[in-house]
Design a protein around this motif. Structure first.
Motif, PDB file in Angstrom:
ATOM      1  N   CYS A  54      24.147  23.783  28.102  1.00 20.38           N
ATOM      2  CA  CYS A  54      24.975  22.961  28.971  1.00 20.38           C
ATOM      3  C   CYS A  54      24.185  22.810  30.262  1.00 20.38           C
ATOM      4  N   ASN A  55      23.688  21.617  30.516  1.00 20.47           N
ATOM      5  CA  ASN A  55      22.727  21.469  31.608  1.00 20.47           C
ATOM      6  C   ASN A  55      22.767  20.035  32.128  1.00 20.47           C
ATOM      7  N   HIS A  56      22.042  19.833  33.236  1.00 25.59           N
ATOM      8  CA  HIS A  56      21.870  18.473  33.728  1.00 25.59           C
ATOM      9  C   HIS A  56      21.248  17.641  32.619  1.00 25.59           C
ATOM     10  N   TRP A  57      21.804  16.516  32.348  1.00 28.18           N
ATOM     11  CA  TRP A  57      21.228  15.665  31.309  1.00 28.18           C
ATOM     12  C   TRP A  57      21.585  14.215  31.584  1.00 28.18           C
TER      13      TRP A  57
ATOM     14  N   ALA B 204      26.868   2.489  40.373  1.00 31.70           N
ATOM     15  CA  ALA B 204      26.997   2.786  38.948  1.00 31.70           C
ATOM     16  C   ALA B 204      25.707   2.480  38.198  1.00 31.70           C
ATOM     17  N   GLY B 205      24.661   2.095  38.908  1.00 32.51           N
ATOM     18  CA  GLY B 205      23.440   1.633  38.231  1.00 32.51           C
ATOM     19  C   GLY B 205      22.506   2.741  37.785  1.00 32.51           C
ATOM     20  N   HIS B 206      23.000   3.933  37.672  1.00 33.44           N
ATOM     21  CA  HIS B 206      22.115   5.054  37.307  1.00 33.44           C
ATOM     22  C   HIS B 206      22.209   5.357  35.816  1.00 33.44           C
ATOM     23  N   PHE B 207      21.347   6.249  35.354  1.00 27.87           N
ATOM     24  CA  PHE B 207      21.377   6.586  33.922  1.00 27.87           C
ATOM     25  C   PHE B 207      21.985   7.969  33.671  1.00 27.87           C
ATOM     26  N   MET B 208      22.717   8.476  34.666  1.00 32.51           N
ATOM     27  CA  MET B 208      23.355   9.775  34.458  1.00 32.51           C
ATOM     28  C   MET B 208      24.761   9.563  33.897  1.00 32.51           C
ATOM     29  N   PRO B 209      25.302  10.542  33.222  1.00 33.88           N
ATOM     30  CA  PRO B 209      26.630  10.360  32.605  1.00 33.88           C
ATOM     31  C   PRO B 209      27.758  10.591  33.612  1.00 33.88           C
ATOM     32  N   TYR B 210      27.637  10.022  34.799  1.00 30.91           N
ATOM     33  CA  TYR B 210      28.574  10.363  35.871  1.00 30.91           C
ATOM     34  C   TYR B 210      29.602   9.264  36.117  1.00 30.91           C
ATOM     35  N   GLY B 211      29.380   8.096  35.553  1.00 32.18           N
ATOM     36  CA  GLY B 211      30.266   6.984  35.879  1.00 32.18           C
ATOM     37  C   GLY B 211      30.002   6.505  37.295  1.00 32.18           C
TER      38      GLY B 211
ATOM     39  N   GLY C 107      31.177  14.785  50.260  1.00 30.61           N
ATOM     40  CA  GLY C 107      29.759  14.817  49.945  1.00 30.61           C
ATOM     41  C   GLY C 107      29.439  15.143  48.505  1.00 30.61           C
ATOM     42  N   GLN C 108      30.437  15.469  47.700  1.00 32.55           N
ATOM     43  CA  GLN C 108      30.160  15.795  46.299  1.00 32.55           C
ATOM     44  C   GLN C 108      30.560  14.630  45.409  1.00 32.55           C
ATOM     45  N   ASN C 109      29.641  14.228  44.560  1.00 31.39           N
ATOM     46  CA  ASN C 109      29.930  13.169  43.602  1.00 31.39           C
ATOM     47  C   ASN C 109      30.906  13.697  42.556  1.00 31.39           C
ATOM     48  N   GLN C 110      32.095  13.104  42.518  1.00 28.89           N
ATOM     49  CA  GLN C 110      33.157  13.656  41.691  1.00 28.89           C
ATOM     50  C   GLN C 110      32.894  13.513  40.200  1.00 28.89           C
ATOM     51  N   GLY C 111      32.195  12.457  39.828  1.00 32.40           N
ATOM     52  CA  GLY C 111      31.975  12.248  38.395  1.00 32.40           C
ATOM     53  C   GLY C 111      30.841  13.076  37.812  1.00 32.40           C
ATOM     54  N   ALA C 112      30.092  13.718  38.672  1.00 34.08           N
ATOM     55  CA  ALA C 112      28.908  14.435  38.202  1.00 34.08           C
ATOM     56  C   ALA C 112      29.283  15.525  37.224  1.00 34.08           C
ATOM     57  N   ARG C 113      28.599  15.554  36.107  1.00 33.12           N
ATOM     58  CA  ARG C 113      28.864  16.602  35.138  1.00 33.12           C
ATOM     59  C   ARG C 113      27.649  16.797  34.245  1.00 33.12           C
ATOM     60  N   PRO C 114      27.572  17.954  33.634  1.00 34.54           N
ATOM     61  CA  PRO C 114      26.461  18.213  32.724  1.00 34.54           C
ATOM     62  C   PRO C 114      26.815  17.725  31.317  1.00 34.54           C
ATOM     63  N   LEU C 115      25.852  17.720  30.430  1.00 37.36           N
ATOM     64  CA  LEU C 115      26.118  17.455  29.019  1.00 37.36           C
ATOM     65  C   LEU C 115      25.702  18.677  28.210  1.00 37.36           C
ATOM     66  N   ILE C 116      26.170  18.691  26.981  1.00 36.01           N
ATOM     67  CA  ILE C 116      25.794  19.815  26.135  1.00 36.01           C
ATOM     68  C   ILE C 116      24.824  19.299  25.074  1.00 36.01           C
ATOM     69  N   THR C 117      23.672  19.946  25.050  1.00 35.08           N
ATOM     70  CA  THR C 117      22.619  19.479  24.148  1.00 35.08           C
ATOM     71  C   THR C 117      22.345  20.544  23.102  1.00 35.08           C
ATOM     72  N   GLN C 118      21.675  20.120  22.058  1.00 33.71           N
ATOM     73  CA  GLN C 118      21.232  21.090  21.063  1.00 33.71           C
ATOM     74  C   GLN C 118      19.875  20.655  20.521  1.00 33.71           C
ATOM     75  N   VAL C 119      19.005  21.626  20.335  1.00 33.61           N
ATOM     76  CA  VAL C 119      17.709  21.328  19.744  1.00 33.61           C
ATOM     77  C   VAL C 119      17.918  21.213  18.247  1.00 33.61           C
ATOM     78  N   GLN C 120      17.633  20.030  17.723  1.00 32.00           N
ATOM     79  CA  GLN C 120      17.763  19.810  16.276  1.00 32.00           C
ATOM     80  C   GLN C 120      16.463  19.202  15.805  1.00 32.00           C
ATOM     81  N   GLY C 121      15.702  19.965  15.023  1.00 24.82           N
ATOM     82  CA  GLY C 121      14.373  19.510  14.624  1.00 24.82           C
ATOM     83  C   GLY C 121      13.500  19.439  15.864  1.00 24.82           C
TER      84      GLY C 121
END
Lengths: 301, 411, 249, 341
Positions: B297-300, B361-368, B375-389
């Protein structure tokens, strides 16, 4: 179980034994790094702050030999150890010896200055990225039941024993070795009987650097290297040197093993973080009660 | 000594102090710069590019510089007649006081905004120094929530803090576990405790997991840097948890995962929260076996956004690894540039105002779309990733997922 | 004034000083002589507190000082000099002596004034500003003496202050030592220069292999066959007696 | 240098430093001076033990860190006023100095052994600060609330939000005050019996003992004074940056900074730490600027240059900058007096 208000956890004997065994292998690594330092300390009586940087530099050399020439890290020892010797010799003769005017405080700053230069040269030339050597036998090893020991760990222990033996033979049997011991014991006397003390200093520094380079090739399969890598081992190496007795190779070997095992057990029982206090505690107690260490002779200052 | 001129100018003062050093001339040449040259906006980038944090600092700087380059190439700040951004670089040398000193330089150089300073400790000092001069300061990575919670009007964080990250981590785990029929119940948390980042996380995790039916068997903190994880591995072996939750920096994460592998420890899942290496392409390339099935679960970035893929390609072509430092600093700069567009001005107060009310909204982060509160971006959140192959897939939350989670991992 | 009774000290297996007993009476110059390695310097170290005796008593002005630390003994008025001179090398001559003067005088100015007086007394008045490290051997010996003197001792232990000096320098320092005694300070000295011992001391103790083998006025001691044996080896006393006889003939 | 020259020099220097607001308005250069003085204060602390006492400590972060932690924790946990906590911070560091000094000096550790034991103690405190979370907050560090009410600036000992003068110069004067205090203490010590005896112990402990000096007590006095001065730098640090964590407090960085300045500037001199610190910062800043200007974004290159210049200085100025200054002064004097004489 509780002791003095601190909760001491209880572990199965397998875990405790496994921890102790892993301590032996970790201790071998400590001893490897400390072998070069103890020689420099014993002969030149200086606290060499550049030791960690030299280890880091040698790790990079091993990495590049592997990366560009596909050289196995253990084989690389044949290149980096002689290279380390030359580098160390020149460093002592050309830089430390020349600028220090024999003053302790200047030698101290000189080694600090050299470590600043080496570290940032590594950052500048090799970038801050961690680099790791990958060997195919990384995961192969022996199952001791209580813990699994992989070949790189066994190689580190074996290499440590061999280097200690080689150093011991060198010091006992060769003329240079005898001259080094003479200088370590009685600098002025050695000068009077015609030993070139500056040369011996540089030789010692060179051998010390060669040792740390050899250590680098034994560490390479386990650790990734980056410009700050040296800090991981510097303080421990000093502890090992003091515990073993400055200038004593057997002392460094045993000191390394003792500290490795104590640290692992300390971390097991006190937690990974607080457990590190065992190293500082050994360091302080040895300095207070037996500053010559386990095998050191009485050294003035 | 002759009589000293009573009133010294800054320049003569400098000469006086620097006299005697061979490089004095060089120092003078780079003295105070004019505040605003024609159609150039100075942009301060403060990062620890030397010292203990040098790796992350360098990554951040690369990301930020890339963003500035792209903005300039695309015509600069259009609302200001295509004014270009001129980066002013600062090295915090991994020390807070040096970071703060660099901010003073930025102020004199006349920067309009600042992005930095990777670590929480340095960011606390730099945001505070910037506040004195009202320079808007976007924190790129520092996850300590106290950076934005102390009411500094100039301080913004576009990415998430650890509170949000941990919460997302807990909720994600609960969901994934539930979806798989609750195979995991017992948990061991392994976290670094040298910096604010790891230290806060463990307790928060425990608090979140236990009500959901997980049993936290142990929390194992360790320092950074750390040489050896065999003890931790042995302890884990004895406790035999279903789940291991690591949280540390890159090197330790690599060493830890490789030690687990060497000790043949195979829990049902390794689910890291800010795992350091667990969602880094470099790690997956170098140690595919150790990385396999590890979740993080990290910045993504939003994996469906082509801009992210483009930046990744560009970064890797430059021989850099595409780590979270790169894209967070990159986005932070873009956010600041967008605020300049919105403000239509290079004035610090105007930019600060535009940041506070930004809806970018022109960014590529999953923040909306951006929404700043204190001062805190309310939509900011991490995603959950998994190494597959050889890929790093997003497995949760569902609206960004590129592949289903493989949980528990196959034996 | 000083009363040493049955003091012994060994290092490892080696007895450096065995059953040492000697007395120093107020106002006298007493010498301690003996061949190299006889234990003279060890005896000084024991008396001045640098070594702790294994057994025996050391009384200074009726107070048992065995086991006291050197600085405490110095404060009581018993101070030693070192055979291998130990100046504070980077300090000036004046500062060196001032350190000694500070032992009794807290304030800087009076201490420095006192140091100047002492420097005059030992004939160093002209060298006050020289760094101690740059002095000649003779200068260092004087400095050693001056520093000790500045602490205002009652009993001064001088360890070979004349070794390495030439005849003129020795004559000078003999005069200085007499002057010191005349100011009321008792002196116990170790010396190899026999001519100085003869002319200076009121009383002599001879130490050999850690034991006192003779004691008395210097002229008498010098004729003691045991002493001659100790210095010159077995049979020497007889040979000397013979040559003396030949001289007279 | 004559007494009068020296007094004149100091008056001029301190006068200039006190009058800085008159001719420097640049925040950058005020901050530069502040950092220089901050390191000079730590250096002066080190100098008292290392320069005058000859006991080289590698762990002066011990005192800086203890001062900083106590200053921060008492405010953070008990809400005490910083003006009250600072006394405890200094006292706490002195206590630590006493303990470390007692153990080291009682057991007769000198030279590299003393250096190593201070290093070991600093590392032990580092580990404790990280591990005893309930006391120290552990690795997350202690962060003090930021005062944003200019009316409370003085009461809260924070000048980020204060009237314009305090905002610009508040911390500058704080650290200048500490520096003057440290120099005054050193100067008085140099002229006292304690100072003379300390130097005597440094030069030759045995001879000093023979002359009635209780070397143990003198060294204890020196480590306590040293700890107090170094801790005051920790107090300043916390008030300025409002944050301390184990690495900042007890990491090797501060220990190294503290010993660099006096050794480069001139050991056992009042002016040495300032000269050394100024030198380090000027060289650091010029190499940073030079690389930034002529080479561009190459992290590390400026520090390579810094390291090389440091080595050169060490090689060519064995007596430190003060030694160089004195030689130059003598030569100047000789030139001036020469033709007349």
């Amino acid at each position: 179980m509780e002791l003095l208000g601190i909760e001491i956890p209880v572990f199965s004997w397998q875990t405790v034994l496994g921890s102790a065994v892993s301590g032996v292998f970790l201790g071998a690594i400590y001893a490897l790094v400390a072998l070069g330092l103890t020689l420099i300390y014993g002969v030149l009586h200086i606290i060499n702050f550049a030791h960690g940087s030299l280890l880091m530099l040698a790790m990079y050399m091993v990495y590049f030999l592997w990366q560009h020439l596909g050289m196995d890290p253990y084989l690389a020892m044949l290149v980096v150890a002689p290279g380390g010797f030359v580098f160390g010799y020149l460093l002592q003769r050309g830089v430390i010896g020349r600028i220090s005017h024999g003053k302790d405080e200047i030698i101290l700053l000189a080694t600090l200055g050299i470590s600043i230069v080496i570290e940032n040269a590594a950052l500048f030339l090799f970038s801050a990225d961690e680099k790791s050597v990958q060997v195919p036998y990384d995961l192969d090893g022996i199952d001791l039941g209580v813990t699994y020991v992989v070949y790189p760990q066994i190689a580190a222990l074996g290499g440590c024993l061999m280097i200690t033996a080689a150093l011991w033979l060198f010091m006992a049997r060769t003329d240079t070795g005898r001259a080094i011991r003479a200088v370590a014991k009685e600098r002025q006397g050695a000068r009077l009987v015609g030993i070139n003390v500056e040369h011996i200093f540089a030789i010692s520094f060179g051998i010390g650097t060669a040792c740390v380079a050899a250590a680098a090739s034994l560490l390479a399969p386990t650790y990734a290297v980056h410009p700050q890598f040296g800090y991981l081992f510097v303080l421990i190496a000093f502890t090992v040197v003091v515990l073993g007795g400055m200038g004593s190779f057997t002392g460094a070997l045993l000191g390394g093993l003792i500290i490795g095992v104590t640290e692992q057990l300390g971390r097991l029982y006190l937690g990974e973080s607080l457990g590190l206090i065992t190293i500082s505690a050994i360091f302080i107690l040895i300095l207070l009660f037996r500053p010559t260490g386990l095998f050191g002779q009485r050294l003035s200052q | 000594m002759s009589k000293l001129p009573f009133r010294m100018t800054r320049r003569t003062f400098l000469q006086a102090t620097a006299a005697g050093t061979a490089l004095a001339a060089a120092g003078l040449a780079a003295g105070p710069r004019p505040a605003h040259a024609a159609n150039v906006i100075k942009f301060g980038l403060i990062h620890p590019v030397t010292g203990f944090l040098q790796f992350s600092g360098t990554q951040c700087r690369y990301g930020a510089l890339t963003a500035i380059e792209e903005i300039n190439a695309a015509g600069g700040i259009k609302a200001l007649d295509g004014a270009t951004l001129e980066p002013v670089l600062g090295d915090a040398q991994s020390k807070a006081e040096v970071g703060a000193a660099e901010i003073e330089k930025f102020n004199e150089a006349g920067v309009a905004a600042i992005v930095g300073a990777y670590s929480s400790g340095i960011s606390l000092a730099t945001t505070q120094a910037a506040a004195k001069y009202g320079i808007p300061h976007v924190v790129d990575v520092g996850v300590n929530d106290k950076i934005v919670s102390r009411g500094l009007a100039n301080t913004f964080r576009f990415g998430p803090g650890f509170g949000v990250i941990t919460e997302a981590g807990v909720n994600g785990l609960i969901e994934i576990n539930a979806a798989a029929g609750k195979p995991a119940r017992t948990v061991v948390i392994v976290h670094e405790n040298t910096t604010p980042f790891g230290s806060f996380m463990a307790e928060l995790m425990k608090k979140g997991l236990e009500p959901a039916g997980f049993e936290v068997l142990d929390i194992l903190p360790h320092p950074t840097p750390n040489k050896d994880f065999q003890n931790i591995a042995l302890k884990i072996k004895e406790m035999n948890p279903d789940l291991i939750i690591p949280s540390h920096y890159y090197n330790e994460n690599v060493l830890f995962l490789r030690t687990l592998q060497r000790q043949r420890i195979e829990p049902k899942a390794i689910y890291s929260v800010l795992g350091g290496a667990s969602s880094q392409y470099r790690f997956v390339d170098e140690f595919p076996d150790a990385a396999q099935y590890v979740m993080d679960c990290n910045h993504w970035f939003d994996p469906r956004n082509p801009k992210a893929a483009a930046l990744r390609a560009k970064t890797e072509a430059a021989g850099k690894s595409f780590s979270y430092e790169v894209f967070l600093a990159y986005t932070a700069v873009q956010f600041a540039a967008d605020a300049m567009e919105r403000a239509g001005s290079a004035d610090r107060a105007a930019i600060t105002e535009a940041m506070a009310s930004s809806t970018w909204a022109g960014h590529f982060m999953p923040y909306g779309p951006t929404e700043m509160i204190n001062g805190q971006n309310q939509g900011a959140r991490p995603l959950i990733t998994q190494v597959q192959g050889s890929a790093i897939e997003v497995v949760a939350p569902a609206d960004y997922a590129t592949a289903p989670a493989i949980f528990p991992r196959p034996a | 004034m000083l009363e040493v009774t049955g003091v012994s000290k060994s290092f490892g297996g080696l007895k450096a000083v065995a059953e040492l007993s000697l007395q120093v009476e107020r106002g006298r110059i007493v010498s301690l002589i003996g061949p190299n390695g006889a234990g003279k310097t060890t005896a000084f170290s024991l008396i001045s507190g640098f070594l702790k005796p294994d057994q025996g008593r050391i009384r200074f002005e009726h107070r048992d000082i065995a086991g006291f630390r050197p600085h405490a003994i110095c404060r009581l008025g018993l101070v030693r000099t070192f055979q291998v001179v130990q100046p504070f090398a980077t300090l000036s001559v004046l500062d060196n002596i001032t350190v000694g003067a500070h032992t009794r005088i807290r304030q800087r100015k009076p201490a420095a004034a006192r140091a100047r007086e002492v420097a005059e007394l030992v004939g160093m008045g002209a060298m006050l500003d020289q760094p101690a490290g740059a002095l000649t051997v003779a200068g260092r010996k004087r400095l050693e003496l001056a520093r000790a003197l500045a602490t205002q001792p009652k009993l001064l232990l001088l360890d070979e202050v004349m070794a390495g000096l030439n005849a003129t320098e020795i004559a000078d320092i003999v005069a200085v030592v007499r002057d010191i005694r005349d100011t009321g300070i008792t002196i116990l000295l170790i010396e190899h220069v026999m001519q100085a011992v003869m002319s200076l001391s009121d009383d002599t103790h001879v130490l050999s292999h850690g034991r006192i083998i003779a004691h008395g006025p210097p002229e008498a001691v010098a004729r003691d066959p045991q002493v001659i044996e100790a210095y010159l080896g077995h049979g020497a006393a007889k040979r000397i007696a013979r040559t003396r006889g030949a001289d007279r003939a | 240098m004559s007494k009068r020259d020296r007094a004149l020099g100091w008056t001029l220097l301190l006068g200039l430093l006190a009058a800085v607001p008159v001719f420097i308005q640049s925040g950058r250069w005020i901050d530069f001076l502040e950092l220089t003085l901050f390191v000079a204060v730590m250096g002066q602390g080190w100098n008292i033990l290392g320069g005058y006492g000859g006991q080289y400590s590698f762990g002066h972060a011990l005192f800086f860190g203890t001062g900083a932690y106590i200053q921060a924790l008492l405010q953070f946990k008990l809400g005490w006023s910083p003006w009250v906590t600072l006394w405890f911070a200094i006292a706490g560091a002195v206590l630590v100095g006493c303990a470390v000094g007692y153990l080291s000096f009682r057991y007769g550790l000198r030279g590299s052994y003393f250096a190593l034991i201070t290093l070991a103690f600093a590392e032990a405190f580092h580990v404790l600060a990280r591990s005893l979370i309930s006391v120290t907050e552990g690795g997350r560090g202690v962060q003090l609330p930021l005062n944003q009410d200019p009316g409370q600036a003085v009461a809260s000992f924070q000048f980020t939000f204060a009237n314009p003068f305090l905002q610009s110069y508040g911390f500058y004067y704080t650290v200048l005050f500490l520096f003057v205090l440290a120099c005054a203490a050193t100067w008085l010590m140099e002229r006292s019996r304690f100072g003379a005896q300390l130097v005597a112990v440094r030069e030759n402990e045995e001879a000093a003992e023979a002359l009635g000096i209780n070397a143990f007590r003198i060294k204890m006095g020196s480590i306590c004074l040293s700890a107090a001065i170094t801790a005051s730098a920790g107090v300043y640090y916390v008030q300025k940056f409002l944050f301390v964590d184990p690495g900042i407090a007890y990491g090797p960085g501060k220990s190294v900074e503290a010993l660099f300045a006096p050794i480069i500037g001139g050991l056992g001199t009042v002016l040495g730490p300032l000269l050394g610190s100024a030198f380090i910062h000027i060289v650091g800043e010029t190499s940073k600027e030079a690389i930034g200007h002529f080479v561009g974004d190459r992290p590390g290159l400026d520090l390579i240059l810094f390291g090389i210049m440091l080595l050169l200085v060490l090689g060519y100025m064995p007596r430190g900058l003060v030694g160089l200054l004195e030689t130059a002064w003598m030569r100047l004097r000789a030139d001036k007096d020469g033709p007349n004489a």
